[in-house]
Design a protein around this motif. Structure first.
Motif, mmCIF file in Angstrom:
data_model
loop_
_atom_site.group_PDB
_atom_site.id
_atom_site.type_symbol
_atom_site.label_atom_id
_atom_site.label_comp_id
_atom_site.label_asym_id
_atom_site.label_seq_id
_atom_site.Cartn_x
_atom_site.Cartn_y
_atom_site.Cartn_z
ATOM 1 N N GLY A 169 -13.624 -30.353 15.240
ATOM 2 C CA GLY A 169 -14.916 -29.784 15.556
ATOM 3 C C GLY A 169 -14.902 -28.963 16.819
ATOM 4 N N GLU A 180 -22.540 -30.806 23.589
ATOM 5 C CA GLU A 180 -23.238 -30.879 22.320
ATOM 6 C C GLU A 180 -22.369 -30.381 21.179
ATOM 7 N N LEU A 181 -22.681 -30.883 20.006
ATOM 8 C CA LEU A 181 -21.975 -30.470 18.804
ATOM 9 C C LEU A 181 -22.332 -29.040 18.442
ATOM 10 N N TYR A 218 -17.306 -28.246 20.181
ATOM 11 C CA TYR A 218 -18.388 -28.695 21.038
ATOM 12 C C TYR A 218 -18.515 -27.726 22.199
ATOM 13 N N ARG A 242 -18.625 -29.199 12.947
ATOM 14 C CA ARG A 242 -17.495 -30.049 12.595
ATOM 15 C C ARG A 242 -17.061 -29.731 11.181
ATOM 16 N N GLY A 253 -24.512 -27.751 14.244
ATOM 17 C CA GLY A 253 -25.634 -28.035 15.104
ATOM 18 C C GLY A 253 -26.795 -27.115 14.776
ATOM 19 N N ASN A 278 -12.077 -30.197 19.362
ATOM 20 C CA ASN A 278 -11.931 -31.639 19.206
ATOM 21 C C ASN A 278 -11.207 -31.945 17.902
#
Length: 117
Positions: A35, A46-47, A37, A50, A60, A96
């Motif tokens: 993902g 924050e996201l 972020y 993903r 998001g 990530n």
């Protein structure tokens, strides 16, 4: 162990586009979901988006219909295509990866995205 390296950040004007890349190396077979972020100064991370190993995607709310996440498992690389950028998108963007078969999160060093108004 997994290593993640982001690239593609920079300075753009509002309305412009950038494409971020995240190259993974190390124990690639242990990686599941990945993902993007982001973290702006003084704010929580924050996201952004993903993507699972099989390609299931979550975005998001703030980036839906503007950003597109993808991954090329053969190249061990994940991408984030960012269009219609806004000043509020300014942040450090982090890659990530879920590693060790779901037991560990790995993070890249981040790449700065700055959008001017």
């Amino acid at each position: 162990q997994v290593q993640l390296v982001e690239s593609g950040g920079g300075l753009v004007q509002a309305g412009g586009s950038l494409r971020l890349s995240c190259a993974a190396s190390g124990n690639i077979l242990s990686i599941g979901g990945m993902g993007w972020y982001r973290q702006a100064p003084g704010k929580q991370r924050e996201l952004v988006a993903r993507i699972s190993r099989r390609g299931t995607i979550t975005y998001g709310d703030s980036v839906k219909d503007r950003f597109t996440i993808s991954r090329d498992n053969a190249k061990n690389t994940m991408y984030l295509q960012m269009n219609s950028l806004r000043p509020e998108d300014t942040a450090v963007y982090y890659c990530n990866a879920e590693g060790d078969w779901g037991r560990v999160d790995y993070w890249g060093q981040g790449t700065q995205v700055t959008v001017s108004s």
